[in-house]
Design a protein around this motif. Structure first.
Motif, PDB file in Angstrom:
ATOM      1  N   ILE A  89      64.201  74.851 -45.008  1.00  0.00           N
ATOM      2  CA  ILE A  89      64.762  76.113 -44.510  1.00  0.00           C
ATOM      3  C   ILE A  89      64.855  77.127 -45.645  1.00  0.00           C
ATOM      4  N   THR A  90      65.220  76.669 -46.826  1.00  0.00           N
ATOM      5  CA  THR A  90      65.308  77.565 -47.983  1.00  0.00           C
ATOM      6  C   THR A  90      63.934  78.070 -48.393  1.00  0.00           C
ATOM      7  N   ASN A  91      62.948  77.198 -48.368  1.00  0.00           N
ATOM      8  CA  ASN A  91      61.614  77.565 -48.846  1.00  0.00           C
ATOM      9  C   ASN A  91      60.814  78.383 -47.842  1.00  0.00           C
ATOM     10  N   MET A  92      61.106  78.271 -46.552  1.00  0.00           N
ATOM     11  CA  MET A  92      60.336  79.016 -45.555  1.00  0.00           C
ATOM     12  C   MET A  92      60.384  80.525 -45.791  1.00  0.00           C
ATOM     13  N   PRO A  93      61.553  81.158 -45.917  1.00  0.00           N
ATOM     14  CA  PRO A  93      61.563  82.601 -46.205  1.00  0.00           C
ATOM     15  C   PRO A  93      60.921  82.941 -47.546  1.00  0.00           C
ATOM     16  N   LEU A  94      61.068  82.059 -48.532  1.00  0.00           N
ATOM     17  CA  LEU A  94      60.459  82.323 -49.834  1.00  0.00           C
ATOM     18  C   LEU A  94      58.936  82.309 -49.731  1.00  0.00           C
ATOM     19  N   ASP A  95      58.395  81.413 -48.912  1.00  0.00           N
ATOM     20  CA  ASP A  95      56.944  81.385 -48.696  1.00  0.00           C
ATOM     21  C   ASP A  95      56.471  82.655 -47.998  1.00  0.00           C
ATOM     22  N   VAL A  96      57.229  83.097 -46.999  1.00  0.00           N
ATOM     23  CA  VAL A  96      56.859  84.313 -46.268  1.00  0.00           C
ATOM     24  C   VAL A  96      56.873  85.519 -47.204  1.00  0.00           C
ATOM     25  N   ILE A  97      57.920  85.646 -47.999  1.00  0.00           N
ATOM     26  CA  ILE A  97      58.019  86.766 -48.932  1.00  0.00           C
ATOM     27  C   ILE A  97      56.895  86.699 -49.968  1.00  0.00           C
ATOM     28  N   SER A  98      56.595  85.497 -50.440  1.00  0.00           N
ATOM     29  CA  SER A  98      55.531  85.339 -51.435  1.00  0.00           C
ATOM     30  C   SER A  98      54.164  85.707 -50.873  1.00  0.00           C
ATOM     31  N   SER A  99      53.990  85.593 -49.558  1.00  0.00           N
ATOM     32  CA  SER A  99      52.704  85.926 -48.941  1.00  0.00           C
ATOM     33  C   SER A  99      52.554  87.419 -48.673  1.00  0.00           C
ATOM     34  N   GLY A 100      53.584  88.213 -49.011  1.00  0.00           N
ATOM     35  CA  GLY A 100      53.464  89.660 -48.888  1.00  0.00           C
ATOM     36  C   GLY A 100      54.189  90.272 -47.713  1.00  0.00           C
ATOM     37  N   TYR A 101      55.096  89.522 -47.102  1.00  0.00           N
ATOM     38  CA  TYR A 101      55.817  90.038 -45.938  1.00  0.00           C
ATOM     39  C   TYR A 101      57.320  89.893 -46.133  1.00  0.00           C
ATOM     40  N   CYS A 102      58.051  90.632 -45.342  1.00  0.00           N
ATOM     41  CA  CYS A 102      59.503  90.530 -45.289  1.00  0.00           C
ATOM     42  C   CYS A 102      59.927  90.397 -43.832  1.00  0.00           C
ATOM     43  N   PHE A 103      61.144  89.970 -43.637  1.00  0.00           N
ATOM     44  CA  PHE A 103      61.708  89.875 -42.297  1.00  0.00           C
ATOM     45  C   PHE A 103      62.447  91.169 -41.970  1.00  0.00           C
ATOM     46  N   GLU A 104      62.280  91.627 -40.737  1.00  0.00           N
ATOM     47  CA  GLU A 104      63.118  92.739 -40.301  1.00  0.00           C
ATOM     48  C   GLU A 104      64.570  92.284 -40.234  1.00  0.00           C
ATOM     49  N   SER A 105      64.765  91.031 -39.857  1.00  0.00           N
ATOM     50  CA  SER A 105      66.083  90.402 -39.919  1.00  0.00           C
ATOM     51  C   SER A 105      65.869  88.903 -40.028  1.00  0.00           C
ATOM     52  N   ASP A 110      59.271  69.783 -33.334  1.00  0.00           N
ATOM     53  CA  ASP A 110      59.430  68.361 -33.040  1.00  0.00           C
ATOM     54  C   ASP A 110      58.525  67.512 -33.925  1.00  0.00           C
ATOM     55  N   TYR A 111      57.314  68.020 -34.171  1.00  0.00           N
ATOM     56  CA  TYR A 111      56.391  67.311 -35.045  1.00  0.00           C
ATOM     57  C   TYR A 111      56.563  67.803 -36.481  1.00  0.00           C
ATOM     58  N   PHE A 112      56.759  66.893 -37.388  1.00  0.00           N
ATOM     59  CA  PHE A 112      56.829  67.151 -38.832  1.00  0.00           C
ATOM     60  C   PHE A 112      58.083  67.913 -39.257  1.00  0.00           C
ATOM     61  N   GLU A 113      58.927  68.328 -38.304  1.00  0.00           N
ATOM     62  CA  GLU A 113      60.224  68.950 -38.632  1.00  0.00           C
ATOM     63  C   GLU A 113      60.057  70.123 -39.602  1.00  0.00           C
ATOM     64  N   ILE A 114      59.267  71.101 -39.170  1.00  0.00           N
ATOM     65  CA  ILE A 114      59.004  72.293 -39.972  1.00  0.00           C
ATOM     66  C   ILE A 114      59.757  73.478 -39.374  1.00  0.00           C
ATOM     67  N   PRO A 115      60.563  74.193 -40.144  1.00  0.00           N
ATOM     68  CA  PRO A 115      61.232  75.389 -39.608  1.00  0.00           C
ATOM     69  C   PRO A 115      60.225  76.513 -39.399  1.00  0.00           C
ATOM     70  N   LYS A 116      60.251  77.106 -38.201  1.00  0.00           N
ATOM     71  CA  LYS A 116      59.330  78.193 -37.882  1.00  0.00           C
ATOM     72  C   LYS A 116      60.076  79.323 -37.178  1.00  0.00           C
ATOM     73  N   LEU A 117      59.417  80.481 -37.148  1.00  0.00           N
ATOM     74  CA  LEU A 117      60.006  81.660 -36.527  1.00  0.00           C
ATOM     75  C   LEU A 117      59.693  81.678 -35.038  1.00  0.00           C
ATOM     76  N   LEU A 118      60.710  81.911 -34.245  1.00  0.00           N
ATOM     77  CA  LEU A 118      60.516  82.005 -32.801  1.00  0.00           C
ATOM     78  C   LEU A 118      59.840  83.318 -32.436  1.00  0.00           C
TER      79      LEU A 118
END
Length: 374
Positions: free
Chosen positions: A117-133, A143-151
């Motif tokens: 969960i901590t690394n997911m936003p850091l990966d997104v920011i590192s790829s050149g994007y930010c979250f609006e929120s 369910d598979y591999f237990e990866i946090p993703k954006l809805l």
């Protein structure tokens, strides 16, 4: 069709010099190109670009992140009560004295998802994007591999202001997530000093700071790997930094956080006390004042234990022949020094040295290839 210009030239001699005269002779059409038969046109499919691999795929199922973390509550019976918290403040093996406010750490089962969960936003920011929120309501754990993703894809191009706002939101998100799943943390947010330090570090981000310490904080490392992480840092500080950069060495040593009466506190645990008596430690620089540095004594003590983790642990009555394990040793040292390793990590991080030690290999939770850079 495009015409092709035709030119003719005349050659003649004047005073021994040969001159060439070009003149335009009109144009004629180029013959038409023969069409190839049997060639099929490829259908062009305009797919929307996938800007982030952390977006939930169509048909991919998952669980809201807070519900997922709650599902990891151990529910194990400890003594007369059933433990239902993602943090554990149980006393370590060999403890003979009870502490009024013992430090807590995350249970092993929850470290992986908190790391991701901590690394997911850091990966997104590192790829050149930010979250609006950045809110827990928009995060699903697959369910598979237990990866946090954006809805919902609420991303925009990265900016300095957006990065700072996102990291502040990440600190708040982690604080909310743990508060809603840990009664111990909800009651006292300082119960886990390493996690509290991580949140402060994330919220204190300044433009240009590397993400490495946010990605690989000590509070997420598996318990049995703590001693290896400490050894990596200790060896670099004592064998490299002390020899190559005395000023940086002093910066690290003066930044350490540990109880000044640590040698007296060792008496609260039989294993720690035995380890203390095995070497000639001089915590107060009274035995060998000319050669002892009290700040280095605590580092030596913390290093010698992991170097011999199974000393005094032989017990034929136990099924595995051991009354104590490497994980038990790490638990004891964290119990006694809950801020030492996080202060070491932080000072080495600010020197730019932490990411060169290869400590990311001690976090076996990565979704992709480990990357400590932005």
């Amino acid at each position: 069709m495009k015409p092709s210009a035709q030119f003719t030239y005349l050659s003649f001699k004047v005073d021994g010099l040969t001159s060439v005269l070009f003149y335009h002779a009109g144009t004629k059409e180029m013959p038409p190109k023969k069409k190839k038969t049997g060639a099929k046109k490829k259908a062009v499919i305009n797919k929307p670009p996938r800007i982030c691999h952390y977006l939930l795929l169509p048909g991919e199922n998952g669980t809201p992140v807070i519900d997922f973390v709650k599902s990891l509550l151990p529910g194990k019976k400890t003594g007369a009560k059933r433990e239902t918290d993602i943090m554990c403040d149980q006393e370590p093996v060999g403890q003979t004295q009870r502490w009024l406010n013992p430090p807590a750490s995350f249970t092993e089962s929850v470290k992986q998802i908190l790391f991701r969960i901590t690394n997911m936003p850091l990966d997104v920011i590192s790829s050149g994007y930010c979250f609006e929120s950045l809110r827990p309501e928009n995060i699903i754990v697959t369910d598979y591999f237990e990866i946090p993703k954006l809805l919902v894809a609420n991303l925009k191009e990265r900016t300095a202001e957006g990065t700072k706002a996102n990291l502040t939101a990440l600190g708040n998100l982690l604080d909310q997530l743990v508060s809603e799943t840990s009664e111990k943390y909800y009651t006292d947010s300082s119960i886990n000093p390493e996690f509290k330090h991580l949140i402060q570090h994330i919220k204190g981000y300044q433009q240009g700071d590397p993400f490495f310490l946010m990605r690989y904080p000590i509070c997420y490392v598996p318990l049995e790997n703590r001693s290896f992480l400490y050894a990596e840092m200790y060896d670099y500080i004592m064998d490299i930094l002390r020899e190559t950069d005395p000023e940086a060495f002093q910066f690290v040593i003066t930044s350490l956080s540990y109880p000044l009466d640590w040698n007296a506190q060792c008496q609260s645990n039989t294993y720690l006390l035995q380890s203390l008596g095995r070497s000639r430690y001089d915590p107060d620089a009274t035995r060998f004042p000319a050669e002892s540095d009290p700040r280095l004594e605590v580092l030596r003590y913390h290093r010698n234990g992991p170097a011999h983790p199974l000393e005094d642990a032989a017990d034929p009555s136990k099924e595995n022949g051991m009354s104590s394990t490497r994980a038990d040793l790490a638990h004891r040292l964290y119990f006694l020094f809950p801020r030492l390793m996080s202060s070491m990590q932080t000072s080495l991080h600010f020197l730019g040295a932490l990411r060169h030690l290869g400590t990311e290999k001690l976090f076996p939770f990565q979704v992709g290839k480990p990357d400590g850079t932005q």
